[in-house]
Design an enzyme around this catalytic site. Structure first.
Site, PDB file in Angstrom:
ATOM      1  N   ASP A  63       0.424 -17.646  -4.301  1.00  0.00           N
ATOM      2  CA  ASP A  63       1.079 -16.625  -5.128  1.00  0.00           C
ATOM      3  C   ASP A  63       0.015 -15.940  -5.979  1.00  0.00           C
ATOM      4  O   ASP A  63      -0.032 -16.080  -7.192  1.00  0.00           O
ATOM      5  CB  ASP A  63       2.171 -17.256  -6.006  1.00  0.00           C
ATOM      6  CG  ASP A  63       2.858 -16.202  -6.875  1.00  0.00           C
ATOM      7  OD1 ASP A  63       2.816 -15.007  -6.507  1.00  0.00           O
ATOM      8  OD2 ASP A  63       3.424 -16.565  -7.926  1.00  0.00           O
ATOM      9  N   GLU A  76       1.813 -10.257   0.440  1.00  0.00           N
ATOM     10  CA  GLU A  76       2.169  -8.841   0.410  1.00  0.00           C
ATOM     11  C   GLU A  76       3.674  -8.715   0.655  1.00  0.00           C
ATOM     12  O   GLU A  76       4.362  -9.712   0.969  1.00  0.00           O
ATOM     13  CB  GLU A  76       1.387  -8.037   1.472  1.00  0.00           C
ATOM     14  CG  GLU A  76       1.582  -6.541   1.294  1.00  0.00           C
ATOM     15  CD  GLU A  76       0.520  -5.650   1.945  1.00  0.00           C
ATOM     16  OE1 GLU A  76      -0.432  -6.155   2.555  1.00  0.00           O
ATOM     17  OE2 GLU A  76       0.659  -4.405   1.826  1.00  0.00           O
ATOM     18  N   ASP A 129       0.853  -1.195   0.000  1.00  0.00           N
ATOM     19  CA  ASP A 129       0.000   0.000   0.000  1.00  0.00           C
ATOM     20  C   ASP A 129       0.891   1.248   0.000  1.00  0.00           C
ATOM     21  O   ASP A 129       2.102   1.157   0.170  1.00  0.00           O
ATOM     22  CB  ASP A 129      -0.965  -0.005   1.205  1.00  0.00           C
ATOM     23  CG  ASP A 129      -0.234   0.000   2.544  1.00  0.00           C
ATOM     24  OD1 ASP A 129       0.769  -0.717   2.681  1.00  0.00           O
ATOM     25  OD2 ASP A 129      -0.662   0.730   3.469  1.00  0.00           O
ATOM     26  N   HIS A 132       1.305  -8.924  -3.629  1.00  0.00           N
ATOM     27  CA  HIS A 132       0.294  -7.903  -3.327  1.00  0.00           C
ATOM     28  C   HIS A 132       1.054  -6.588  -3.142  1.00  0.00           C
ATOM     29  O   HIS A 132       1.437  -6.213  -2.025  1.00  0.00           O
ATOM     30  CB  HIS A 132      -0.461  -8.301  -2.051  1.00  0.00           C
ATOM     31  CG  HIS A 132      -1.587  -7.394  -1.702  1.00  0.00           C
ATOM     32  ND1 HIS A 132      -2.872  -7.582  -2.157  1.00  0.00           N
ATOM     33  CD2 HIS A 132      -1.625  -6.274  -0.936  1.00  0.00           C
ATOM     34  CE1 HIS A 132      -3.650  -6.629  -1.684  1.00  0.00           C
ATOM     35  NE2 HIS A 132      -2.918  -5.811  -0.937  1.00  0.00           N
TER      36      HIS A 132
HETATM   37  O1  9MR Z   1       2.391  -6.871   9.348  1.00  0.00           O
HETATM   38  C1  9MR Z   1       1.110  -6.563   9.885  1.00  0.00           C
HETATM   39  C2  9MR Z   1       0.556  -7.795  10.542  1.00  0.00           C
HETATM   40  O2  9MR Z   1       1.348  -8.169  11.643  1.00  0.00           O
HETATM   41  C3  9MR Z   1      -0.884  -7.548  10.979  1.00  0.00           C
HETATM   42  O3  9MR Z   1      -1.415  -8.746  11.479  1.00  0.00           O
HETATM   43  C4  9MR Z   1      -1.678  -7.059   9.769  1.00  0.00           C
HETATM   44  C5  9MR Z   1      -3.145  -6.792  10.082  1.00  0.00           C
HETATM   45  O4  9MR Z   1      -3.266  -5.745  10.978  1.00  0.00           O
HETATM   46  O5  9MR Z   1      -1.097  -5.881   9.253  1.00  0.00           O
HETATM   47  C6  9MR Z   1       0.199  -6.074   8.778  1.00  0.00           C
HETATM   48  O6  9MR Z   1       0.715  -4.865   8.337  1.00  0.00           O
HETATM   49  C7  9MR Z   1       0.160  -4.312   7.173  1.00  0.00           C
HETATM   50  C8  9MR Z   1      -0.209  -2.870   7.509  1.00  0.00           C
HETATM   51  O7  9MR Z   1      -1.252  -2.863   8.415  1.00  0.00           O
HETATM   52  C9  9MR Z   1      -0.542  -2.059   6.272  1.00  0.00           C
HETATM   53  N1  9MR Z   1       0.470  -2.164   5.275  1.00  0.00           N
HETATM   54  C10 9MR Z   1       0.747  -3.537   4.887  1.00  0.00           C
HETATM   55  C11 9MR Z   1       1.231  -4.315   6.077  1.00  0.00           C
HETATM   56  C12 9MR Z   1       1.661  -5.719   5.693  1.00  0.00           C
HETATM   57  O8  9MR Z   1       0.604  -6.542   5.365  1.00  0.00           O
END
Ligand code: 9MR
Length: 579
Positions: free
Chosen positions: A549, A558, A194, A505
């Site tokens: 994937d 991601e 993102d 992602h």
């Molecule tokens: O890495 C984060 C993970 O530990 C959490 O469980 C998840 C849901 O809250 O969010 C992950 O972080 C994401 C962040 O919130 C937004 N940018 C992408 C991150 C990686 O997925």
């Protein structure tokens, strides 16, 4: 031979016929794709002196290693016993060819040439390109900067998110900065797939690169990953973390020292290129966690920059220390400003409500930076949880910093920190020695691949402290896991390996029209936390196998800066450490 292949396909665990060598001609990969996952190994390769262990999913009484260019069988070995892993739901046995040290390109093969592995390399510089790519990924994820053809190749793109006009969200208002107040907060890395920028996650990612710079200064002095700053006199690793550090500084409210939790859109945008994602940007609520992570990272940066020869960077270091102190004071005055998305904001939360470890980390880094050891409690060192650093756990980061301190007066606390690191590394080592897949990881969180890399960091720090080579094989195992010796058979770093991750992602990779994803990114990895992120795709319920994937699989596929930072740390270390 064809009949034999079919036999193997039907009976996946067929007992091997007593195959005899059918000549010594072998060409690279002629095995059906599904059979390639029957031999799991590091698809990038090994340093000549490293342990080299593949995992086999087929029963056989011997395996061979073949030189791809000549077709010569260069090694024949006997596999170990089969072991079942309850995390992957399958059984594997080891094929150890550590004795093979001659540089070259090879495949492991079974049953003459009916089952071949992906091609891998043995070479002194085998991790050089992938280490460069894993740092270059940060450049490709820079916000507010055009990625040019010269440095980005086919992943060139116009700049996005200048962030020179960011609104103060209603959750973040102050007397000097009422709702709608505009500020400038340019630069920094996009967090992940993102386009938002989050202080908590930026802190740990920047700290990890700072730590690498501190631990491997000679490597950093000559390491270049071809970024716009490569021609200046500053090492590229430092140029890269400065790009984010300077952004982080803009996230502090100068009036009170508090740090905004994130700079964000109201909601995640579609898969469009950065330059086309033009929704309004906001700084949102100051938080205790963001202020502490900011304080710790800035204090660490001040220590690193103080050693620079550049007056400009020494001054920047002073600014970092000043800002760190202000942020820490704010956090102490506001110890429970836990972050939750305010109404109308739905992007990532990084919501942590257990902040004793962040307080310990910030106090530790400030104590080290200011040479004020009264800020650091010996008792608290042993109270930290034996867990790898992550965005919501900083205790171990503080312990690592203490264990490496060169402060002459800190010998007692350094010894305590070193004892903690060694005990933790030994525990991890024991786990990897018992594990059928030879890894320490036995709990799969979101971003599990980053835990594997962070476990390798603990072992690397233990190696640094103790100079004990017992950690090396286990570090290699972690690298092997990330580069293909895992239950999915994927090499998890984009652009590398035989079975490549193609559909991360990651908005730029999804929207740029280039078939290959931006290279050098570590996919999050297997877990079963969210199983329904892709409608229509059923994932394994075994945590070590549960990966897709597919671009929609935000929970397994991601990418993120806090995952690439430990990846670079480990690959860079491998590229310099044991040659
Ligand atoms: O890495 C984060 C993970 O530990 C959490 O469980 C998840 C849901 O809250 O969010 C992950 O972080 C994401 C962040 O919130 C937004 N940018 C992408 C991150 C990686 O997925």
């Amino acid at each position: 031979m064809k009949t034999l292949s079919i036999f193997i396909l039907i009976l996946a665990t067929a007992l091997c016929c007593n195959c005899t060598s059918c000549g010594n001609k072998a060409s690279a990969v002629k095995t059906p794709p599904d059979m390639l996952d029957r031999i799991l190994l590091n698809q990038v390769g090994y340093l000549p002196i490293s342990a080299k262990i593949a995992l086999l999913r087929l029963k056989t009484d011997k395996f061979e290693v073949v030189d791809v260019s000549s077709g010569t069988i260069v090694f024949t070995g006997k596999p170990g016993a089969f072991k079942y892993w309850d995390k992957s739901g399958d059984s594997v046995c080891t094929a150890d060819f550590s004795a093979l040290t001659t540089p070259g390109k090879y495949q492991v093969r079974l049953y003459n040439d009916s089952v071949n592995s992906y091609v891998f390399e043995i070479d002194e510089n085998v991790y050089s390109d992938i280490a460069k790519a894993s740092l270059k990924a940060f450049y490709l994820n820079r916000s507010g900067m055009e990625i040019t053809k010269e440095f980005g190749g086919k992943w060139a793109r116009p700049a996005g998110h200048p962030d020179t006009l960011v609104f103060v969200h209603s959750s973040a208002v102050s007397a000097q900065r009422p709702e709608g107040f505009k500020l400038s907060s340019p630069g920094g890395w996009y967090d992940a797939g993102d386009y938002n920028k989050y202080i908590v996650n930026s802190g740990i990612s920047t700290y990890t690169l700072l730590l690498f710079y501190q631990v491997y200064p000679e490597y950093c002095a000559t390491f270049k990953d071809n970024i716009p700053e490569s021609s200046n006199t500053i090492p590229d690793v430092m140029d890269e973390f400065l790009y984010n550090l300077r952004w982080m500084l803009t996230m502090q409210d100068p009036a009170d020292g508090g740090v905004y939790h994130k700079l964000t859109n109201k909601a995640f945008c579609d898969f469009v290129m950065p330059g086309k994602a033009n929704d309004a940007r906001y700084v949102v609520q100051k938080s205790t966690a963001a202020s502490l992570d900011f304080a710790a990272t800035m204090a660490m940066a001040s220590r690193v920059l103080a050693k620079s020869e550049s007056p400009e960077l020494i001054n920047l270091g002073k600014t970092c220390l000043y800002s760190a102190k202000k942020a820490f004071a704010w956090a102490k005055a506001n110890p429970a400003r836990y972050f939750k998305n305010p109404s109308g904001i739905s992007t990532g939360e990084y919501d942590d409500t257990k902040l004793q470890d962040e307080f310990f980390w910030a106090a530790t880094e400030l104590g080290l930076a200011e040479n004020n050891l009264s800020l650091i409690s010996k008792k608290e060192i042993s109270e930290q949880e034996m867990k790898v650093p992550s965005w919501d756990y900083s205790g171990m980061s503080g312990v690592i910093s203490l264990s490496l301190s060169d402060n002459m007066e800190a010998s007692e606390i350094r010894a305590e920190a070193q004892k903690t690191i060694l005990a933790f590394a030994d525990k991890l080592l024991e786990k990897s020695e018992k594990s059928p897949y030879k890894v320490s990881l036995d709990f799969f969180k979101w971003g599990s691949n980053s835990d594997v890399a962070n476990e390798a960091i603990i072992k690397l720090i233990a190696y640094k402290i103790s100079n004990n080579s017992k950690y090396l094989a286990s570090i290699q195992s972690d690298v092997d896991y990330l580069l293909g010796r895992n239950a999915t058979g994927y090499c998890f770093v984009t652009g590398f390996g035989g079975k490549q991750v193609m559909n991360i992602h990651h908005r730029p990779s999804g929207a740029d029209g280039v078939p290959e994803p931006c290279p050098g990114f570590l996919a999050g990895g297997t877990n079963t936390i969210v199983l329904n992120d892709c409608p229509g795709i059923t994932r394994s319920t075994f945590p070590a196998k549960s990966y897709s994937d597919a671009q929609c699989s935000y929970s397994t596929n991601e990418v993120a800066i806090n995952w690439n930072a430990p990846l670079f740390f480990v690959l860079g270390a491998m590229d310099t450490l044991i040659k």
